[in-house]
Scaffold this active site. Structure first.
Site, PDB file in Angstrom:
ATOM      1  N   HIS A 131      28.278  48.730  42.420  1.00 39.52           N
ATOM      2  CA  HIS A 131      28.898  47.546  41.811  1.00 39.52           C
ATOM      3  C   HIS A 131      29.333  46.564  42.891  1.00 39.52           C
ATOM      4  CE1 HIS A 131      29.232  50.159  38.248  1.00 39.52           C
ATOM      5  NE2 HIS A 131      29.289  49.025  37.553  1.00 39.52           N
ATOM      6  N   LYS A 135      35.227  45.113  42.335  1.00 37.97           N
ATOM      7  CA  LYS A 135      35.564  46.132  41.334  1.00 37.97           C
ATOM      8  C   LYS A 135      36.769  46.961  41.792  1.00 37.97           C
ATOM      9  CE  LYS A 135      33.536  49.604  38.299  1.00 37.97           C
ATOM     10  NZ  LYS A 135      34.278  49.069  37.143  1.00 37.97           N
TER      11      LYS A 135
HETATM   12  N1  LIG Z   1      32.769  48.040  29.235  1.00 40.89           N
HETATM   13  C1  LIG Z   1      31.909  47.160  29.772  1.00 40.89           C
HETATM   14  O1  LIG Z   1      30.817  46.917  29.251  1.00 40.89           O
HETATM   15  C2  LIG Z   1      32.312  46.435  31.020  1.00 40.89           C
HETATM   16  C3  LIG Z   1      33.543  46.683  31.552  1.00 40.89           C
HETATM   17  N2  LIG Z   1      33.985  45.949  32.606  1.00 40.89           N
HETATM   18  C4  LIG Z   1      35.361  46.187  32.996  1.00 40.89           C
HETATM   19  O2  LIG Z   1      36.144  45.107  32.494  1.00 40.89           O
HETATM   20  C5  LIG Z   1      37.240  44.846  33.348  1.00 40.89           C
HETATM   21  C6  LIG Z   1      37.254  43.374  33.744  1.00 40.89           C
HETATM   22  O3  LIG Z   1      36.101  43.080  34.494  1.00 40.89           O
HETATM   23  P1  LIG Z   1      35.886  41.623  35.152  1.00 40.89           P
HETATM   24  O4  LIG Z   1      35.992  40.570  34.113  1.00 40.89           O
HETATM   25  O5  LIG Z   1      34.655  41.738  35.963  1.00 40.89           O
HETATM   26  O6  LIG Z   1      37.162  41.543  36.118  1.00 40.89           O
HETATM   27  P2  LIG Z   1      37.917  40.230  36.618  1.00 40.89           P
HETATM   28  O7  LIG Z   1      38.774  40.679  37.759  1.00 40.89           O
HETATM   29  O8  LIG Z   1      36.941  39.133  36.858  1.00 40.89           O
HETATM   30  O9  LIG Z   1      38.840  39.813  35.372  1.00 40.89           O
HETATM   31  C7  LIG Z   1      39.995  40.518  34.998  1.00 40.89           C
HETATM   32  C8  LIG Z   1      41.015  39.498  34.520  1.00 40.89           C
HETATM   33  O10 LIG Z   1      42.130  40.173  33.961  1.00 40.89           O
HETATM   34  C9  LIG Z   1      43.263  39.419  34.304  1.00 40.89           C
HETATM   35  N3  LIG Z   1      44.521  40.134  34.090  1.00 40.89           N
HETATM   36  C10 LIG Z   1      45.308  40.799  34.975  1.00 40.89           C
HETATM   37  N4  LIG Z   1      46.416  41.265  34.355  1.00 40.89           N
HETATM   38  C11 LIG Z   1      46.330  40.884  33.052  1.00 40.89           C
HETATM   39  C12 LIG Z   1      47.156  41.064  31.911  1.00 40.89           C
HETATM   40  N5  LIG Z   1      48.339  41.708  31.984  1.00 40.89           N
HETATM   41  N6  LIG Z   1      46.717  40.589  30.707  1.00 40.89           N
HETATM   42  C13 LIG Z   1      45.549  39.924  30.633  1.00 40.89           C
HETATM   43  N7  LIG Z   1      44.743  39.697  31.681  1.00 40.89           N
HETATM   44  C14 LIG Z   1      45.119  40.179  32.874  1.00 40.89           C
HETATM   45  C15 LIG Z   1      43.002  39.016  35.758  1.00 40.89           C
HETATM   46  O11 LIG Z   1      43.857  37.965  36.186  1.00 40.89           O
HETATM   47  C16 LIG Z   1      41.543  38.596  35.667  1.00 40.89           C
HETATM   48  O12 LIG Z   1      41.399  37.250  35.296  1.00 40.89           O
HETATM   49  C17 LIG Z   1      37.099  45.842  34.502  1.00 40.89           C
HETATM   50  O13 LIG Z   1      37.883  46.975  34.226  1.00 40.89           O
HETATM   51  C18 LIG Z   1      35.622  46.214  34.474  1.00 40.89           C
HETATM   52  O14 LIG Z   1      35.375  47.485  34.998  1.00 40.89           O
HETATM   53  C19 LIG Z   1      33.218  44.999  33.199  1.00 40.89           C
HETATM   54  C20 LIG Z   1      31.962  44.750  32.723  1.00 40.89           C
HETATM   55  C21 LIG Z   1      31.403  45.450  31.602  1.00 40.89           C
HETATM   56  O1  LIG Z   2      33.441  46.344  36.831  1.00 37.27           O
HETATM   57  C1  LIG Z   2      32.293  46.062  36.416  1.00 37.27           C
HETATM   58  O2  LIG Z   2      31.707  45.035  36.775  1.00 37.27           O
HETATM   59  C2  LIG Z   2      31.654  46.968  35.461  1.00 37.27           C
HETATM   60  N1  LIG Z   2      32.372  47.936  34.950  1.00 37.27           N
HETATM   61  C3  LIG Z   2      31.972  48.884  33.966  1.00 37.27           C
HETATM   62  C4  LIG Z   2      32.099  50.285  34.499  1.00 37.27           C
HETATM   63  O3  LIG Z   2      33.081  50.583  35.214  1.00 37.27           O
HETATM   64  O4  LIG Z   2      31.237  51.116  34.204  1.00 37.27           O
HETATM   65  C5  LIG Z   2      30.658  48.551  33.329  1.00 37.27           C
HETATM   66  C6  LIG Z   2      29.657  47.859  34.202  1.00 37.27           C
HETATM   67  O5  LIG Z   2      28.996  48.780  34.984  1.00 37.27           O
HETATM   68  C7  LIG Z   2      30.256  46.728  35.022  1.00 37.27           C
END
Ligand SMILES: NC(=O)C1=CN([C@@H]2O[C@H](COP(=O)(O)OP(=O)(O)OC[C@H]3O[C@@H](n4cnc5c(N)ncnc54)[C@H](O)[C@@H]3O)[C@@H](O)[C@H]2O)C=CC1
Ligand SMILES: O=C(O)C1=N[C@H](C(=O)O)C[C@H](O)C1
Length: 233
Positions: A131, A135
């Site tokens: 990743h 992350k």
């Molecule tokens: N399940 C899935 O399909 C996927 C899961 N993810 C996960 O989603 C999460 C977010 O990923 P990204 O958007 O890439 O990260 P990012 O770091 O770009 O965005 C996270 C956001 O959450 C905000 N944040 C922090 N504290 C907060 C609070 N108390 N309330 C609301 N927002 C708050 C941050 O300021 C930031 O803007 C990660 O845990 C990642 O692993 C990411 C991609 C796909």
């Molecule tokens: O943090 C990410 O970007 C992603 N997080 C998810 C994970 O922890 O598996 C899903 C995806 O791989 C992207």
């Protein structure tokens, strides 16, 4: 559908685009520093925030009777508590470590392969996930789901980061550039290697899956998974 976004980072912004393309409205963007949100306007909340923030966001939504789609990884030690809270409040909840259709098919393939390989003692399993460098959690939520799928269909008992004994699945986590998400499951013997691999080219697939889950959960009560949404088993 009126959507409240919890976390307006890389995923929050991508979900906004896809949701609007599908005719939905974003009625709240809750991020660090947001003072208050009007829950009464939300048909659903979609949380892609941080490991530290996700649990509280989810619970607050249940208290306000808003169904929750959560994709945030790295907070799963509190998943059982969140489920209990949802049931007590008669809420609606879907958590998925990965919302993309491709990865959910990959999860099925992984389980089928684990089942076949469990009969062949000469192969050892290992996993690699790659990743982007921003992350926060490791191993990825997707890698943990893949490991759980293997454990369910084999004699492996646990997973471990990096090094492992013969009863645990070793998971190597790499952080490189802007990689959206790559997962490889390998079975190696003295004479050969079998690999299955999923590569996300961008975040659109994750965001589309989350919006489809939000559409699907409308009018429902209970705790569901992407297997329910995609009718996979
Ligand atoms: N399940 C899935 O399909 C996927 C899961 N993810 C996960 O989603 C999460 C977010 O990923 P990204 O958007 O890439 O990260 P990012 O770091 O770009 O965005 C996270 C956001 O959450 C905000 N944040 C922090 N504290 C907060 C609070 N108390 N309330 C609301 N927002 C708050 C941050 O300021 C930031 O803007 C990660 O845990 C990642 O692993 C990411 C991609 C796909
Ligand atoms: O943090 C990410 O970007 C992603 N997080 C998810 C994970 O922890 O598996 C899903 C995806 O791989 C992207």
């Amino acid at each position: 559908m009126n959507i409240g976004l919890f976390g307006y980072g890389k995923m929050g912004k991508m979900i906004e685009q896809i949701a609007q393309q599908r005719g939905h409205s974003i009625v709240a963007k809750v991020d660090v520093g947001t003072k208050e949100a009007d829950y009464s306007k939300m048909d659903v909340a979609i949380d892609f925030s941080t490991p530290d923030a996700a649990y509280q966001n989810i619970i607050t939504c249940f208290e306000n009777k808003v169904p929750v789609i959560s994709g945030t990884t790295g907070w799963l030690e509190r998943y059982a508590e969140a489920v209990k809270h949802c049931q007590e409040k008669k809420g609606a909840f879907i958590y998925a470590s990965n919302f993309s259709l491709g990865v959910n098919l990959f999860f099925e393939l992984n389980e089928q392969l684990a089942s076949m390989m469990s009969k062949l003692e000469q192969y050892s399993v290992s996993m690699e996930e790659i990743h982007h460098t921003q992350k926060l959690d490791a191993p990825s939520g997707t890698a943990i789901t893949l490991a759980e799928g293997i454990i369910e269909h084999s004699s492996y008992k646990t997973w471990k980061s990096e090094t492992a004994d013969e009863k645990s699945i070793p998971i190597t986590s790499k952080r490189e550039g802007a990689v959206a998400g790559t997962h490889i499951v390998s079975y190696e013997s003295e004479v050969d290697k079998i690999e299955i691999k999923h590569v996300a080219h961008n975040r659109k697939g994750f965001a589309l899956g989350a919006v489809i889950a939000a559409e699907w959960i409308q009018g429902k009560t209970g705790v569901f998974s992407m297997k329910d949404v995609l009718n996979l088993s």
